[in-house]
Design a protein around this motif. Structure first.
Motif, PDB file in Angstrom:
ATOM      1  N   SER A 107       0.829  -1.193   0.000  1.00 34.86           N
ATOM      2  CA  SER A 107       0.000   0.000   0.000  1.00 34.86           C
ATOM      3  C   SER A 107       0.866   1.246   0.000  1.00 34.86           C
ATOM      4  N   ASN A 109       0.145   3.738   1.578  1.00 33.16           N
ATOM      5  CA  ASN A 109       0.011   4.277   2.929  1.00 33.16           C
ATOM      6  C   ASN A 109       0.848   3.504   3.940  1.00 33.16           C
ATOM      7  N   TYR A 132      -7.378   6.993  -5.980  1.00 34.18           N
ATOM      8  CA  TYR A 132      -8.824   6.838  -6.174  1.00 34.18           C
ATOM      9  C   TYR A 132      -9.254   7.930  -7.134  1.00 34.18           C
ATOM     10  N   VAL A 138     -15.455   9.116  -4.004  1.00 33.83           N
ATOM     11  CA  VAL A 138     -14.637   9.869  -3.061  1.00 33.83           C
ATOM     12  C   VAL A 138     -15.489  10.860  -2.275  1.00 33.83           C
ATOM     13  N   ASN A 141     -16.711   9.038   0.549  1.00 29.98           N
ATOM     14  CA  ASN A 141     -15.654   8.471   1.402  1.00 29.98           C
ATOM     15  C   ASN A 141     -14.486   9.450   1.466  1.00 29.98           C
ATOM     16  N   GLU A 143     -12.515  10.934   3.835  1.00 28.27           N
ATOM     17  CA  GLU A 143     -11.261  10.708   4.553  1.00 28.27           C
ATOM     18  C   GLU A 143     -10.377   9.705   3.820  1.00 28.27           C
ATOM     19  N   GLU A 144     -10.986   8.619   3.329  1.00 35.18           N
ATOM     20  CA  GLU A 144     -10.196   7.611   2.616  1.00 35.18           C
ATOM     21  C   GLU A 144      -9.654   8.159   1.305  1.00 35.18           C
ATOM     22  N   ARG A 147      -6.746  10.215   2.294  1.00 39.52           N
ATOM     23  CA  ARG A 147      -5.683   9.360   2.817  1.00 39.52           C
ATOM     24  C   ARG A 147      -4.943   8.658   1.669  1.00 39.52           C
ATOM     25  N   ASN A 148      -5.668   8.209   0.667  1.00 39.90           N
ATOM     26  CA  ASN A 148      -5.043   7.493  -0.445  1.00 39.90           C
ATOM     27  C   ASN A 148      -4.366   8.458  -1.431  1.00 39.90           C
ATOM     28  N   SER A 186      -8.044  16.571  -3.430  1.00 37.24           N
ATOM     29  CA  SER A 186      -7.031  15.646  -2.907  1.00 37.24           C
ATOM     30  C   SER A 186      -5.851  15.523  -3.871  1.00 37.24           C
ATOM     31  N   ARG A 379     -10.504  12.908  10.745  1.00 37.75           N
ATOM     32  CA  ARG A 379     -10.651  11.793  11.684  1.00 37.75           C
ATOM     33  C   ARG A 379     -11.858  11.980  12.603  1.00 37.75           C
ATOM     34  N   ASP A 405     -20.839  12.243   2.525  1.00 36.16           N
ATOM     35  CA  ASP A 405     -20.003  11.185   3.092  1.00 36.16           C
ATOM     36  C   ASP A 405     -20.829  10.299   4.026  1.00 36.16           C
TER      37      ASP A 405
END
Length: 425
Positions: A107, A109, A132, A138, A141, A143-144, A147-148, A186, A379, A405
């Motif tokens: 990953s 991450n 993503y 997105v 989602n 936060e993900e 994060r990605n 992002s 978070r 979200d």
């Protein structure tokens, strides 16, 4: 012919649409010296190697005979698929059999895995395609997605610094320009990370403990960072071409979000070749942009595909036509028109079809502080606050839809399911 006469087979099943016909312009001719500069005889790693762009990058890189090609991918199935495809190419010609292919599960991450991989293979060039890309997903989602796309890019870039990688090329998107959605924001934050790193001779790493360093430790930056933006890719997973093709195959209707929506388009091989050439031209911190011609109206693209399939458009002027177009409305985060540049500071390059945009940058120290705040708010599930924060961090970010979200705190309070009851809505 019997199947056609009986209706068991339709014309479009024997008349597939060629993606090149849909593009409506000549593809950009690559320059061989740029393709070879960062690949031939070197160790190259592609993140997101199993994706549409990543896998095509791997195919083009293999042809330029690197010493080793490292496929870095978090999806086991995607990694297996691209590895088998490349092995098949190797077996078809003696020219590529000397290239070592290393399929690595990992990953973006996971800093420890990234550093271990980059050092183990002594990687020279990284093409960062892991991301993503689907705007509505997105938006649901957030936060993900951050994060990605943002943190994953930053972690991979910092791992490249630690491992002394020579070049790092980010695959970016036109949606990063004055974004109306979190996916675009992002990706712009990911660009800003590389721009910040490119301007420093040494840096304090973000989340330095995950890289094995103390917060106060300065790490020298000897990696050349750059990024390349382009529009939508014809035929990629999630693009309109496969969706339209399937809708036409089953008899329609073809769904388009808005009559006036338009996009820039290029083919997957063209996109991959551009990324390679841009990386070779970089000196550090540039944003490269392809001359993609004029944007294409999605409705016109749908009509062209219907005609290329041997069918006719069903509308008011032709009620007996084969396929109808239905307009469904813009989805959360979508905008009608895409842009490729921020500002007017654009210059040409030695490549006639590639421009370079020198855009506003953030100091690395300020960027690190802003990113800490972004993920602290994310978070806590405060996504309205998060989008307001992104507006102050990302030039031109102007979301066009409400927060959708799934984990939004206000949304949970309104739609909390009863105990023991599954609520899918």
């Amino acid at each position: 012919m019997a199947d056609l006469a009986s209706g068991r087979m339709k014309m479009q099943e024997i008349q597939p649409v060629d993606i090149g016909d849909v593009l409506g312009r000549d593809e950009v001719e690559p320059r061989q010296e740029l393709l070879e500069k960062c690949i031939t005889g070197k160790v190259v790693m592609v993140t997101g190697a199993g994706g549409s762009i990543g896998s095509e990058l791997c195919r083009q890189i293999l042809k330029k005979k690197p010493l080793c090609l490292v496929l870095y991918e978090h999806s086991e199935f995607s990694l297996y698929s691209v590895e088998q495809d490349l092995i098949k190419t190797q077996n078809s010609s003696n020219d590529f059999k000397a290239v070592q292919i290393a399929a690595v599960l990992g990953s973006v991450n996971n800093p420890e895995r990234l550093i271990e991989t980059l050092r183990r293979f002594a990687v020279n060039t990284v093409y960062h395609a892991a991301a993503y890309k689907h705007v509505p997903i997105v938006e649901q989602n957030i936060e993900e997605g951050l994060r990605n796309n943002t943190l994953g890019t930053l972690y991979t870039a910092q791992a490249a610094i630690v491992a002394q990688v020579e070049r790092f090329v980010l695959i970016s998107t036109d949606k990063a320009v004055r974004p109306t959605n979190v996916m675009g924001a992002s990706k712009r934050l990911a660009e800003m990370a590389l721009q910040g790193l490119a301007d420093e001779s040494s840096v304090n790493l973000f989340h330095s403990d995950r890289f094995g360093f103390r917060p106060e430790t300065k790490i020298p930056v000897n990696t050349c960072f750059t990024m390349v933006r382009f529009g939508n890719v014809l035929g990629s997973s999630g693009s309109v071409i496969p969706a339209f093709r399937e809708q036409i195959r089953v008899g329609g209707p073809v769904t388009v979000t808005h009559p006036d929506i338009n996009r820039y388009f290029m083919t997957i091989p063209e996109a991959a070749l551009l990324v390679i050439q841009a990386g070779a031209m970089a000196s550090g911190g540039e944003v490269f942009v392809l001359d993609m011609g004029k944007p294409v109206k999605i409705a016109n693209l749908a009509k062209r595909m219907i005609n290329l399939s041997g069918l006719t458009l069903k509308d008011e002027s032709n009620p007996e036509g084969d396929i109808e177009i239905v307009y469904t409305g813009l989805r959360p985060g979508e905008k009608l028109y895409e842009e490729l540049l921020i500002g007017d500071n654009v210059t040409g390059t030695s490549h006639p079809k590639i421009s370079m945009a020198m855009e506003s940058k953030e100091l690395w120290s300020n960027y690190r502080l802003a990113l800490e705040t972004v993920f602290e708010v994310a978070r806590n599930g405060r996504f309205t606050d998060l989008r307001n924060l992104l507006s102050s961090c990302v030039n031109g970010f102007n979301p066009t839809s409400d927060v959708v979200d799934w984990m939004d705190q206000s949304r949970q309070a309104e739609s909390k399911p009863e105990r023991g009851v599954l609520n899918y809505h």
